[in-house]
Structures are given as structure tokens and as C-alpha cells.
Design a protein around this motif. Structure first.
Motif: not given
Length: 473
Positions: A25-31, A35-38, A42-43, A45-56
């Protein structure tokens, strides 16, 4: 529904990721920070975005078009984590509102603010408050105390103490009350929060039966078929208790101290929202949760561990640093008569219960010394004896690169006066084993030269026995 999951390589995040991947029921995206840590499988179909919460900027890219976002981020491994946690949460909720995210789901700590509240718990509570204060966006704040599951910090501490010490002298905090909860139940609450029909901010306290920490240890002993005795002593301080945990459990001193400080405060459910809004979830009893965790360990089914995200390894450019290494100990051996696959399968079993292919007593001694001086030691072991993935711990090493039938690169997380790596590489019909060391000052150089005689025996035997094992496969 587009769902963003942060913290997907952490203890809870990795397990939640598996559930969400299977949710049609969902489309999953990872932050993620790297990316090496994944997992490599991994399918697509899964979107992967690289960054951290200190970078707006990277946050905005990841949160664009997202309906619901999970916030499973914590900076405990950094010295100023309390301040960093607030900044991280503020950045996240501000950008989430800007991107028209409808709901944020946060897993925080169970407890209340008072004079005895530890800095660690206070940080968890303040993070929840920051996420809940932004108008125009809903926050569901799930609050859990002691989480019991294979590989969780709390369970590893309780299990190791119970298994290793027939008679335990304990501080008075063993009488502190808590409401532990199985990790599978935590995941149920987090997953069901996606579709909860409620549009206001909501704090949900979760937990099973009310127990003291003494009760938990005795019930764990019962689940393990052991007889244990606890003798509380009023004079055991937080620091002494932290050293005790550091020596007898896989948890390093810094983490142990943060957790021990939190044991002064009761972590008891403060509201009935779990029963009101999640009526079909009945938390499993403590002893059942312990037995399930033990079964997962014994059957090699551990999905994630508390140490998966320990240590700031992604800030380093390891390729550049290794190239700059001043000292290198390299061994080579011909493997033209053995398949690369067998050699690879042999060296990725290193560490944990398997040991280090010889001279294990020297590795154990190094682990004990590391524990005494506040390091991680060897007790972390491995999640699985047969497979490795980037980012997880392996005794006092961290896996920073792995290529099937080709390479394994480990970064040392023990206390050393410099930076150290251990690499196994298959190239041109040879197994090449390299130890790299970048010393810090005169002490670092002295450290390397003192160990040169030991390296001669340890590393020669290691590469020889790796090949011997491969030939028997």
C-alpha cells in the motif's frame, strides 16, 4: 502513499524497512548518509536519497512529494548529541512542513522530565517536543522504554550479565520499574501508525507488563534455563556500574554510562493511547520476547544489531586515508588452484565465534585491554557467522566495503593511536591480505613497532589458515 524512512540502517530502522518493503500500500523512499550501507540486493523500486538531517538541501530533495515520514535519527555516538538532536529534529520538521508532508512518525523514549531524568532520555523527550511543536503537520510520537529483541542494546546487556554471572552484585537501580516491550510489537505500532485515522498530534506510550530490572534479569535467567542470584549494593555508583557493564557486556563505556544514568528514572506508560488507537496490538509478555530473541540468535536470524550504526565511519574518505597509510603489513598467497568463491567464503567468516584463524588468545587479550581503556572490545561479535554487510560491526572492526568474491575491508574501532584497516582482496590468482596503519604522533609509531613481532606470527598464520579452510570447502 509515498513514505520516507530515515535511520534505515539502524537497529529499528533496518527491521522496519523490511516490513515496509513488503507493504503493497506504500511506495518506500530511503534517506541515508551513505548508500553503501544498504543491502546490494535492494529492489530497484525503492528510491534512495543520500544526505543527512543537518543538510537542508538534501532533506528537501528526500521529503519532496512525501506523504508520511519516519524520523528514526539519533546522534548518541557524538559527544554533543543532545544539542545535535535538537538541531536535527528542527531541520527535519521545518523542511517536512515546507514540502507539505502530512504526517511524521517518531520513535522516542518513555519517561517524564524531572530532576533525575538522564541526559540521554531528556534528549529523546526534547526531540519529540521539537517534532510536535510545528503547526500544520501532524506528529505521531511513539514512546518505548526497554526494547527486547535479538541485537537490541537492552537485551544484549541483560542477556550477557545473566549468562556470565551466576551471582550478581547490583546497584539499587535494579528496583527501578519499567515496562519493556518486544521489538516486534514496536514495529507493529510504527507500521500501523501509517494508516491511523487521526489528524491531530498524538503521543502513544507503549509497553508490556510492569517489571523491575531485577525481575527482568531473573525472568531472563528462567528463559535461559539458568539459576541466578542478585545482591543489591547501595554504594555502586553510576560510573562503577558503567565500567561493570563495559567489561561484561558488548556495550562500550560511553553507551553504558548513558543507559545507566537513565535507569534512575521509572519508564512507565503515562497514557492509554496504545489501547485506544491500536486495539488489535497486544504486547507479548517479557519472557516470551526473551525466548523469541534467543531463538533468533541461535538460528542465525538476527536482522539488525544495536552496533550497526555505531561509529562515525562515513565522514572518512577511507580510500584516500589508506593510500596515505605510513605502515603496511602485506601478505600474499597463491590461490590459482582454488575458486575465488571458496576463498571469499572463507575470509568473510572471520571473527565472532569463528575466531581469527589462529592466536585467538592474543586477539582476546587485545579485546580485554580495549575494554579496560573504554573501547568496544571483541564482545560485539558478529550478527551472522556466514554473511557480512557494509556498516555492521565485526568484533572491534567495522565493515566499510565488501565485494562478493573479491574484497573485504575492515576499519578498526578499537582504541588505537591512529587509524587502522584490515583488507582481504582476491586479485590475479592471489589472496592479498593487508594491514594498514596511519599513526598519530610518536605514540602511534611506537605502537606499530611494538606489534611488528606479533604481526609476523598472527598475520602469516591468518592468511595460511584462510586458504586451508577454503581448500576444505
Amino acid at each position: 502513499m509515498k513514505v520516507l524512512l530515515t535511520g534505515s540502517t539502524g537497529y529499528i530502522g533496518r527491521r522496519l524497512k523490511q516490513r515496509l518493503i513488503n507493504n503493497k500500500n506504500i511506495n518506500l523512499r530511503l534517506f541515508v548518509r551513505n548508500k553503501k550501507s544498504l543491502s546490494s540486493n535492494l529492489s530497484k523500486d525503492i528510491e534512495v536519497y543520500e544526505g543527512d538531517t543537518f543538510d537542508k538541501k538534501s532533506l528537501k530533495e528526500a521529503l519532496t512529494n512525501v506523504h508520511t515520514a519516519y524520523y528514526l535519527v539519533h546522534s548518541l555516538n557524538r559527544s554533543d548529541y543532545k544539542n545535535l538532536d535538537k538541531i536535527s529534529a528542527q531541520n527535519f520538521i521545518e523542511v517536512a512542513k515546507e514540502c507539505n508532508v502530512k504526517r511524521v512518525i517518531y520513535l522516542g523514549g518513555l519517561g517524564v522530565k524531572n530532576k533525575d531524568t538522564s541526559e540521554h532520555l531528556l534528549s529523546r523527550l526534547e526531540t519529540g517536543e521539537v517534532l510536535s511543536e510545528q503547526d500544520g503537520i501532524q506528529t505521531i510520537w511513539i514512546r518505548a522504554g526497554v526494547i527486547i529483541g535479538s541485537g537490541s542494546t537492552s537485551f544484549e546487556i541483560i542477556r550477557n550479565l545473566t549468562e556470565k554471572l551466576p551471582i550478581m552484585t547490583t546497584p539499587k537501580w535494579v528496583f527501578t520499574k519499567a515496562q519493556p516491550i518486544a521489538v516486534d510489537d514496536v514495529l507493529d505500532y510504527l507500521e500501523q501508525s501509517l494508516f491511523l485515522k487521526y489528524d491531530k498530534n498524538l503521543t502513544v506510550d507503549i509497553g508490556a507488563e510492569e517489571l523491575t530490572y531485577k525481575d527482568m534479569m531473573l525472568q531472563t535467567a528462567k528463559a535461559l534455563g539458568l539459576k541466578r542470584y542478585l545482591i543489591p549494593l547501595p554504594f555502586l555508583s553510576i560510573t562503577l556500574s558503567s565500567y561493570w557493564l563495559n567489561l561484561f557486556t558488548p556495550v562500550p563505556f560511553k553507551v553504558a554510562k548513558a543507559l545507566i544514568e537513565g535507569l534512575k528514572s521509572e519508564v512507565i506508560i503515562q497514557n492509554s493511547n496504545a489501547k485506544r488507537y491500536f486495539k488489535d496490538i497486544t504486547p507479548m509478555p517479557f519472557i516470551k520476547a526473551v525466548k523469541k530473541a534467543v531463538e533468533e540468535i541461535e538460528t542465525n536470524q538476527v536482522i539488525s544489531r544495536w552496533s550497526d550504526n555505531a561509529g562515525k565511519i562515513w565522514e572518512k574518505d577511507h580510500t584516500k586515508e589508506i593510500a596515505d597509510a605510513i605502515f603496511i603489513d602485506r601478505k600474499e598467497i597463491d590461490i590459482s588452484n582454488i575458486s575465488n568463491e571458496k576463498v571469499y567464503k572463507s575470509f568473510i567468516t572471520i571473527g565472532g565465534k569463528q575466531g581469527w584463524f589462529d592466536y585467538d588468545f592474543l586477539w582476546e587479550l587485545r579485546g580485554i585491554i580495549d575494554k579496560i581503556i573504554g573501547g568496544v572490545g571483541l564482545k560485539r561479535g558478529r550478527r551472522s557467522q556466514d554473511e557480512l554487510r557494509v556498516g555492521e560491526s565485526l568484533d572491534f572492526w567495522k565493515v566499510i566495503d565488501i565485494k562478493e568474491n573479491e574484497r573485504l575491508l575492515l576499519f578498526a574501532q578499537m582504541k588505537v593511536p591512529g587509524s587502522a584497516w584490515l583488507e582481504f582482496k582476491i586479485k590475479d590468482n592471489k589472496l592479498i591480505q593487508s594491514a594498514y596503519f596511519y599513526p598519530k604522533g610518536v605514540l602511534g609509531r611506537a605502537y606499530w613497532y611494538i606489534l611488528v613481532p606479533l604481526h609476523y606470527f598472527v598475520f602469516n598464520n591468518m592468511i595460511t589458515n584462510i586458504v586451508k579452510k577454503a581448500k576444505k570447502m
